[in-house]
Design an enzyme around this catalytic site. Structure first.
Site, PDB file in Angstrom:
ATOM      1  N   LYS A 173       0.879  -1.139   0.040  1.00 41.19           N
ATOM      2  CA  LYS A 173      -0.068  -0.018   0.001  1.00 41.19           C
ATOM      3  C   LYS A 173       0.904   1.409   0.009  1.00 41.19           C
ATOM      4  O   LYS A 173       1.726   1.208   0.731  1.00 41.19           O
ATOM      5  CB  LYS A 173      -1.177  -0.136   1.209  1.00 41.19           C
ATOM      6  CG  LYS A 173      -1.994  -1.149   1.234  1.00 41.19           C
ATOM      7  CD  LYS A 173      -2.528  -1.305   2.565  1.00 41.19           C
ATOM      8  CE  LYS A 173      -1.773  -1.642   3.636  1.00 41.19           C
ATOM      9  NZ  LYS A 173      -2.465  -1.823   4.932  1.00 41.19           N
ATOM     10  N   THR A 205      -7.970   8.913   9.000  1.00 34.87           N
ATOM     11  CA  THR A 205      -7.467   8.024   8.287  1.00 34.87           C
ATOM     12  C   THR A 205      -7.135   6.789   9.332  1.00 34.87           C
ATOM     13  O   THR A 205      -6.547   5.721   8.743  1.00 34.87           O
ATOM     14  CB  THR A 205      -6.199   8.273   7.549  1.00 34.87           C
ATOM     15  OG1 THR A 205      -5.081   8.669   8.343  1.00 34.87           O
ATOM     16  CG2 THR A 205      -6.427   9.057   6.328  1.00 34.87           C
ATOM     17  N   GLY A 207      -7.283   3.390  10.950  1.00 38.58           N
ATOM     18  CA  GLY A 207      -8.052   2.142  10.720  1.00 38.58           C
ATOM     19  C   GLY A 207      -8.045   1.867   9.202  1.00 38.58           C
ATOM     20  O   GLY A 207      -8.801   0.742   8.747  1.00 38.58           O
ATOM     21  N   THR A 208      -7.400   2.607   8.484  1.00 41.06           N
ATOM     22  CA  THR A 208      -7.330   2.409   7.004  1.00 41.06           C
ATOM     23  C   THR A 208      -6.925   0.911   6.408  1.00 41.06           C
ATOM     24  O   THR A 208      -7.614   0.297   5.733  1.00 41.06           O
ATOM     25  CB  THR A 208      -6.725   3.534   6.112  1.00 41.06           C
ATOM     26  OG1 THR A 208      -5.337   3.623   6.684  1.00 41.06           O
ATOM     27  CG2 THR A 208      -7.482   4.751   6.358  1.00 41.06           C
ATOM     28  N   GLY A 209      -6.024   0.524   7.110  1.00 38.11           N
ATOM     29  CA  GLY A 209      -5.270  -0.901   6.922  1.00 38.11           C
ATOM     30  C   GLY A 209      -6.208  -1.809   7.360  1.00 38.11           C
ATOM     31  O   GLY A 209      -6.397  -2.500   6.457  1.00 38.11           O
ATOM     32  N   CYS A 210      -6.653  -1.812   8.488  1.00 41.30           N
ATOM     33  CA  CYS A 210      -7.635  -2.943   8.957  1.00 41.30           C
ATOM     34  C   CYS A 210      -8.832  -2.774   8.183  1.00 41.30           C
ATOM     35  O   CYS A 210      -9.284  -4.032   7.765  1.00 41.30           O
ATOM     36  CB  CYS A 210      -8.074  -2.480  10.329  1.00 41.30           C
ATOM     37  SG  CYS A 210      -6.707  -2.184  11.652  1.00 41.30           S
TER      38      CYS A 210
END
Length: 262
Positions: A173, A205, A207-210
């Site tokens: 990412k 932003t 928690g975007t990866g989760c």
């Protein structure tokens, strides 16, 4: 009804971890279950404390879900330490769990470390070989790929190194790079391509990866092809960022139900 399991830490602020994952599953009409690996005290400003759950209890949670409700896809997040990483890998192998999406969480948005250094080796050798998809961000890809990333070409090189560790698909990412576009590099067993979208402004932003990894797992649980799952997860994430509720004074959470509320 299709089901998905998140194996991750609890975020008291509700923006990341199992809370974000369960919201994401629900937003995709997938029944969400969880195995908690750690309990954190955090808000939009950062993590103030956290403690891991015992590895045996993590295993017991996974076995309880698999033995009754069933699991169509798995998403892992914060795994805290090597013992938990090894326990999760053993459960995935022993129970033959499908559609495993590994989000190799190492550091929180605010910079707090969420993974013991000793656990990195276990992720490389025990967990990644059992993954269908791995979704590291750039700092995580630098650790797993043992290299510095400063460009799209570097992201491609890191994806190749990480894929050599075992996952079928790697998504590096690009949120930590600069530029008007946010570009993710995808490497599969058949081809390499990019997921592109505008770099959205604002601090919300957390928690975007989760959320991205959980959305991928939800689409896999719904039996969508991998590339379609990735593209639909990216579209969902962009909407969740655009419609963020503006909660908190730091890195605020997303709106996981933006399609319902907007």
């Amino acid at each position: 009804m299709r089901t998905a399991l998140t194996i991750a830490g609890s975020d008291s602020g509700g923006g990341a971890g199992i809370q974000a994952d369960l919201k994401t599953f629900a937003a995709h009409h997938v029944y969400g279950t969880s195995a908690i690996t750690a309990v954190t005290a955090q808000n939009t400003f950062g993590v103030t404390a956290w403690e891991p759950v015992s590895a045996d209890l993590v295993t017991a949670q996974i076995e309880a879900i698999d033995g009754d409700i069933g699991i169509h896809a798995v998403k892992t997040g914060m795994l805290a330490n090597a013992a938990i990483v090894e326990a999760v890998a053993a459960a995935i192998e022993g129970l033959d769990l499908p559609n495993v999406v590994i989000d190799p969480v190492m550091i929180a948005k605010g910079g707090d470390r969420l993974l013991d250094i000793e656990a990195v080796g276990a992720i490389r050798t025990e967990l990644l070989p059992r993954a269908m998809i791995a979704t590291p961000n750039i700092p995580e890809a630098e650790v797993l790929g043992d290299m510095t990333i400063a460009s799209i070409d570097d992201m491609r090189a890191a994806a190749r190194r990480i894929r050599a560790l075992g996952p079928r698909v790697v998504v590096v990412k690009g949120g930590h790079l600069t530029g008007s576009e946010s570009i993710d590099v995808v490497l599969t067993d058949e081809r390499e391509f990019e997921l592109r979208g505008p770099r959205l402004p604002g601090p919300h932003t957390h928690g975007t990866g989760c959320t991205f990894a959980a959305a991928i797992a939800a689409h896999l649980a719904l039996e969508r092809p991998i590339e379609q799952a990735l593209r639909m997860a990216r579209e969902y994430l962009e909407g969740a960022i655009r419609h963020a509720p503006g909660i908190g004074g730091g890195h605020g959470p997303l709106n996981h139900f933006w399609r319902l509320y907007s």
